[in-house]
Every structure is written in structure tokens, then in C-alpha cells.
Design a protein around this motif. Structure first.
Motif, PDB file in Angstrom:
ATOM      1  N   UNK A  20      -0.231  -5.584   0.458  1.00 44.73           N
ATOM      2  CA  UNK A  20      -0.065  -4.336  -0.301  1.00 44.73           C
ATOM      3  C   UNK A  20      -1.579  -3.856  -0.494  1.00 44.73           C
ATOM      4  N   UNK A  21      -1.852  -2.699  -0.214  1.00 46.29           N
ATOM      5  CA  UNK A  21      -3.249  -1.983  -0.278  1.00 46.29           C
ATOM      6  C   UNK A  21      -3.140  -0.691  -0.915  1.00 46.29           C
ATOM      7  N   UNK A  22      -4.220   0.071  -1.183  1.00 51.47           N
ATOM      8  CA  UNK A  22      -4.387   1.210  -1.905  1.00 51.47           C
ATOM      9  C   UNK A  22      -4.229   2.404  -1.107  1.00 51.47           C
ATOM     10  N   UNK A  23      -4.571   2.281   0.103  1.00 54.97           N
ATOM     11  CA  UNK A  23      -4.592   3.568   0.814  1.00 54.97           C
ATOM     12  C   UNK A  23      -4.323   3.519   2.190  1.00 54.97           C
ATOM     13  N   UNK A  24      -3.906   4.419   2.965  1.00 55.19           N
ATOM     14  CA  UNK A  24      -3.427   4.518   4.164  1.00 55.19           C
ATOM     15  C   UNK A  24      -4.665   3.674   5.161  1.00 55.19           C
ATOM     16  N   UNK A  25      -6.039   4.247   4.896  1.00 57.53           N
ATOM     17  CA  UNK A  25      -7.105   4.095   5.599  1.00 57.53           C
ATOM     18  C   UNK A  25      -7.460   2.336   5.566  1.00 57.53           C
ATOM     19  N   UNK A  26      -6.891   1.850   4.274  1.00 55.08           N
ATOM     20  CA  UNK A  26      -7.601   0.420   3.944  1.00 55.08           C
ATOM     21  C   UNK A  26      -6.092  -0.314   4.750  1.00 55.08           C
ATOM     22  N   UNK A  27      -4.971   0.168   4.822  1.00 60.85           N
ATOM     23  CA  UNK A  27      -3.745  -0.421   5.339  1.00 60.85           C
ATOM     24  C   UNK A  27      -4.111  -0.408   7.062  1.00 60.85           C
ATOM     25  N   UNK A  28      -4.585   0.474   7.544  1.00 59.39           N
ATOM     26  CA  UNK A  28      -4.803   0.597   9.044  1.00 59.39           C
ATOM     27  C   UNK A  28      -5.757  -0.585   9.122  1.00 59.39           C
ATOM     28  N   UNK A  29      -7.126  -0.487   8.381  1.00 54.78           N
ATOM     29  CA  UNK A  29      -8.242  -1.771   8.663  1.00 54.78           C
ATOM     30  C   UNK A  29      -7.419  -3.144   8.694  1.00 54.78           C
ATOM     31  N   UNK A  30      -6.469  -3.415   7.588  1.00 52.73           N
ATOM     32  CA  UNK A  30      -5.983  -4.679   7.225  1.00 52.73           C
ATOM     33  C   UNK A  30      -4.951  -4.951   8.499  1.00 52.73           C
ATOM     34  N   UNK A  31      -4.099  -3.949   9.208  1.00 48.39           N
ATOM     35  CA  UNK A  31      -3.162  -4.108   9.994  1.00 48.39           C
ATOM     36  C   UNK A  31      -4.145  -4.394  11.807  1.00 48.39           C
ATOM     37  N   UNK A  32      -5.049  -3.821  11.785  1.00 55.09           N
ATOM     38  CA  UNK A  32      -5.750  -4.098  12.808  1.00 55.09           C
ATOM     39  C   UNK A  32      -6.472  -5.321  13.140  1.00 55.09           C
ATOM     40  N   UNK A  33      -6.951  -6.070  11.656  1.00 63.71           N
ATOM     41  CA  UNK A  33      -7.590  -7.227  11.461  1.00 63.71           C
ATOM     42  C   UNK A  33      -6.578  -8.383  11.859  1.00 63.71           C
ATOM     43  N   UNK A  34      -5.325  -8.096  11.051  1.00 63.84           N
ATOM     44  CA  UNK A  34      -4.184  -9.003  11.174  1.00 63.84           C
ATOM     45  C   UNK A  34      -3.704  -9.231  12.572  1.00 63.84           C
ATOM     46  N   UNK A  35      -3.575  -8.130  13.415  1.00 65.09           N
ATOM     47  CA  UNK A  35      -3.052  -8.250  14.653  1.00 65.09           C
ATOM     48  C   UNK A  35      -3.977  -8.800  15.766  1.00 65.09           C
TER      49      UNK A  35
END
Length: 473
Positions: free
Chosen positions: A266-281
Motif C-alpha cells: 500500500x502506497x500514497x500515490x498512483x505515481x509511487x504505485x506504478x514505480x513499485x509495480x514495475x519493480x516487483x514485476x
């Protein structure tokens, strides 16, 4: 069955001996569900995390069924409805799927219309009511969900409603507080309001670090001025903190122990969610293609086209999780990228084929930006392959209602999400992104965000890169 007999039936369905506060609530609920209560009544139950609201509501549902009283369960999101139905041992649906029906018309092919309530003397119970807004979140995105919910329930003969929620959680987007949990707002609709607040933590949860931190945050929000926030970690087994450098290993361990479907960041912004998602994948799941089989996707906008002929579902709701089962092909058209896929909704065990919009996977907005959607609509409206120069505008607009490109499912990766997207669901293992939050942001909004994120976890809570000043020895 009189009030005392019904109260005893609720008591007998509880899996534990209730405390004094719960006994008083049982008596109040028994009175509310009695035939003597006016049908224009609503019961507003504000329950703090760990107070036994879930177990007590389940006991109420079972008691109502034993007494032959029709009971209908709803929640704002598909995941919340699944969790609600599981603990109550009774089917639950999203509010949208229950109260709306689709009719032809409107840009996207359907216009939301409140359905007829054919129930008699039923008790409607709505969980996670703090998420219900009073504008822009109805079936077609243009109305008032709270108003439509009230209209639907109370149009039934002798029906009444119980709203369950937690006012410490984030309010709906664009709201300062939750209108559905506000007694004055409910009275403005002509309803007679009964209120109850559960504050006493039940004994069996007192050693939970998740519960301890949630309770401390909840109590702190009632103080004026707000105290400096803190987190208690070391004394508990179910709460830990990790640095950003250790996040990859911790997430990998969580996927192995709890499963990818029961782990969420769980994160604070759509921008950080995108960054985390790309790194996880890339670094944990080793996914090289933009879209892969078994991809977990989060639906970013209600969609009515692809399930119109699928039994058991009227539409795909914003916030639903979809699993990619097959990818048939990708294409670029009208300046956008699309994929034809087969997906499964695990919360409903339903499969269907659809076209998804790939551009939203990494966009830094909640869904496709309005100006980009308007550009897609204009391109389709003037497509010479679809229309001749003499085709009337009204005819073009009518035909576009079922156009697969205009109605492509808007999706995002579902491994990391904003707190608003996570609200209404619970996962076994939750990671809360605490990095780079300035101390001058520690206001009420931060408290609500942190409380909501904390209460998404049921077994393991991991704070990622928290400010050292937040950790209390």
C-alpha cells in the motif's frame, strides 16, 4: 419472536462471551430489527478495529436467518463483499450490483437506473459504509451513491438498513468525512437514526501488534491537538519494519509464505504505485513482457460492455481484481495500445473475454485522463472505416456505445496500490510504504491514511522505510 428472544438468539450465535458494550449493542440491534421499529429507521454502527464488530454482525445475520427475516448483505467493493459474505456465512454483493440496473443510453452504452426493491420486511446490512460517497461514484459515475442506496432500500415494503463502518478510515475521494457515517446527513434524507459506537477491544486480540497500532492511532485522532504519531514494533511478532534495500527480499518471502494474492503493498500515490509495480514485476516476478499470463490486474473504472451477456455479473466494478488467463494479441490503434485477453475475476470465479487498454497500466492517474478519453472518442467518431461522411452524428454516437475500443477495460497492475484502492479489502500480509513522508505532513489526513493502511493487514504488517522518529522503543 419478541425482542428478548431475538437478542438471546444473537448471543447464542456469538463464538465468544460478549463484553458489556457488546451486550448493550446486541440489545439495541434486537430492538432495531423488531417489527415495532419504524421502517424509515437506519442503524449506524461505528466500530473500531478489534472491537468484535465482524463477529457480532455475523451472529446477527445468522439470528435473522433463523428467525425467517430476509437479510441482504452489501459492500462497496467486490473484495469487501467477499470478505463480508465469508464471515457472515451469507452471500454478499457490491452495492452497485445490487441496487442498479442498466438501460440503453449514455456514452458508454448504459445509464445507471436504480432497480426496484422487491424485498419485504428485509434487513439490509452494508459493510465498509465509510467508503460510500455522495457524488460521482454511482453506476454511471455521475450521481449520488448514498442517495441511490437509500432510495433503493426504503422503496421496499418494511425494509430498513444497518450501516457498518469506521470513521477513522479515509473518507471517499473528494470528501472531508464520510457522508454515510454522518447521522445529520442521514437525517436529511428523512431517516430516523440509531447510533452505536464500539470502542472496547476484545480480549483475544490484545496481543496483536496490528491491533495495538491501529488502536493507538484511532485514539490519537480523538485528541486535540494531535500528538506526534508513533509506531510500536519490537514487542510484537506480527509487526515489523524493513528498509527499502530489504523490501525485495521481504516481499519475496511474503509471496512464498502467504501467496501473491494475499500480499499487498500500500502506497500514497498512483505515481509511487506504478514505480513499485514495475519493480516487483521485473525483480521479483521476472515478468519481461508488458502483460503476461497470470498477471494480476486492478480494474480502474467501472465497465459494462464485456459482461453484459455473462451469467451472474452485470458489470466489472472499479477496484475488482482480474487475473489474465490468455492473451490473444495486442495492437495499436487511435494512438492507444490494446490487448485482447481472457480474464478471470477470482472473487467471483467468473471468466470472460475482453479488450484491455494497456496505456493505463503505467499511467500516473487513477484511470485514463479525461482529455485522453475525449481524444479516443473523437478519433472513433471520425473514423472513416466505421462511418461514411453522411452518417449522422447521433447514429455514430449510438453505434459507439458498444465499440470495443471505447469500452476497453481500464486496468492497472495490482501488486501495489494506493490506500484508497486497498480500502474495503483485507490481506494476510500488507506492506505500508512510509518512505519520504515529511514530518510537517503528520496531520489528520496522514493519521487516517496510516490507520486505513494498517487495518488492511490480518496476519502480518510491514512498515517500509519508516522515519526513525516514528518508531517507539
Amino acid at each position: 419472536m419478541d425482542i428478548n428472544e431475538f437478542a438471546e438468539r444473537i448471543f447464542l450465535n456469538l463464538p465468544y462471551d460478549p463484553n458489556e458494550q457488546q451486550i448493550q449493542l446486541i440489545a439495541a440491534l434486537a430492538r432495531f430489527c423488531s417489527p415495532q421499529m419504524p421502517s424509515d429507521a437506519v442503524f449506524l454502527l461505528n466500530g473500531y478495529a478489534g472491537t468484535g464488530k465482524t463477529s457480532l454482525t455475523g451472529a446477527l445475520v445468522r439470528a435473522l436467518k433463523e428467525a425467517g427475516v430476509p437479510v441482504v448483505l452489501m459492500a462497496p467493493t467486490g473484495r469487501a463483499a467477499k470478505v463480508f459474505g465469508a464471515f457472515a456465512r451469507h452471500p454478499a454483493s457490491t452495492i452497485h450490483r445490487r441496487i442498479y440496473r442498466g438501460t440503453e443510453g449514455g456514452l458508454m452504452g448504459y445509464v445507471g437506473e436504480v432497480a426496484d426493491n422487491t424485498y419485504q420486511n428485509a434487513v439490509f446490512i452494508v459493510d465498509e459504509a465509510s467508503m460510500i460517497g455522495d457524488g460521482g461514484d454511482t453506476y454511471d459515475g455521475r450521481g449520488n451513491l448514498l442517495e441511490d442506496l437509500i432510495h433503493y432500500v426504503y422503496s421496499g415494503d418494511g425494509c430498513r438498513m444497518i450501516l457498518l463502518g469506521d470513521t477513522a478510515q479515509l473518507p471517499p475521494v473528494g470528501c472531508v468525512e464520510s457522508p454515510a457515517m454522518n447521522a445529520d446527513v442521514l437525517r436529511s434524507y428523512g431517516l430516523k437514526v440509531t447510533r452505536a459506537v464500539m470502542t472496547e477491544v476484545v480480549r483475544q486480540g490484545k496481543m496483536s501488534g496490528i491491533l495495538y497500532n491501529a488502536t493507538w492511532l484511532r485514539k490519537a485522532m480523538r485528541r486535540d491537538p494531535l500528538p506526534e504519531p508513533h509506531l510500536k514494533i519490537d514487542r510484537f511478532d506480527d509487526v515489523v519494519s524493513v528498509s527499502g534495500e530489504d523490501l525485495q527480499e521481504s516481499l519475496s518471502d511474503s509471496y512464498n509464505e502467504y501467496g501473491i494474492d494475499e500480499t499487498l503493498l500500500v502506497t500514497r500515490s498512483n505515481k509511487r504505485a506504478v514505480q513499485f509495480n514495475l519493480a516487483i514485476r521485473a525483480n521479483i516476478l521476472y515478468k519481461e513482457e508488458e502483460l503476461c499470463r497470470d498477471e494480476r490486474l486492478l480494474v480502474a473504472k467501472n465497465n459494462y460492455l464485456w459482461t453484459a451477456k455473462v451469467k451472474g455479473i452485470d458489470f466489472v466494478a472499479n477496484g475488482d481484481i482480474a487475473m489474465v488467463e490468455r492473451i490473444y494479441g495486442t495492437e495499436e490503434k487511435y494512438g492507444f495500445r490494446f490487448a485482447d485477453v481472457s480474464v478471470r475475476l477470482p472473487d467471483r470465479d467468473i471468466d470472460f473475454e475482453c479488450k484491455v487498454l494497456l496505456d493505463t497500466l503505467t499511467s500516473e492517474t487513477a484511470a485514463l485522463e479525461p482529455d485522453r478519453f475525449n481524444a479516443l472518442y473523437a478519433a472513433l467518431l471520425n473514423d472513416p472505416e466505421l462511418f461514411t461522411p453522411t452518417t449522422p452524428i447521433k447514429t455514430r454516437m449510438r453505434m459507439l456505445r458498444s465499440d470495443p475500443y471505447l469500452n476497453a477495460l481500464q486496468v492497472k497492475y495490482a501488486y501495489a496500490v494506493t490506500c484508497h484502492k486497498a480500502q474495503g479489502g483485507q490481506w494476510s500480509s500488507v506492506f505500508v510504504d512510509m518512505g519520504y513522508i515529511p514530518t510537517d505532513a503528520y496531520g489528520m489526513d496522514f493519521y487516517r491514511w496510516l490507520y486505513t493502511a494498517t487495518t488492511r493487514a490480518t496476519r502480518k504488517l510491514t512498515f517500509v522505510n519508516p522515519n526513525e522518529g516514528l518508531i517507539e522503543d
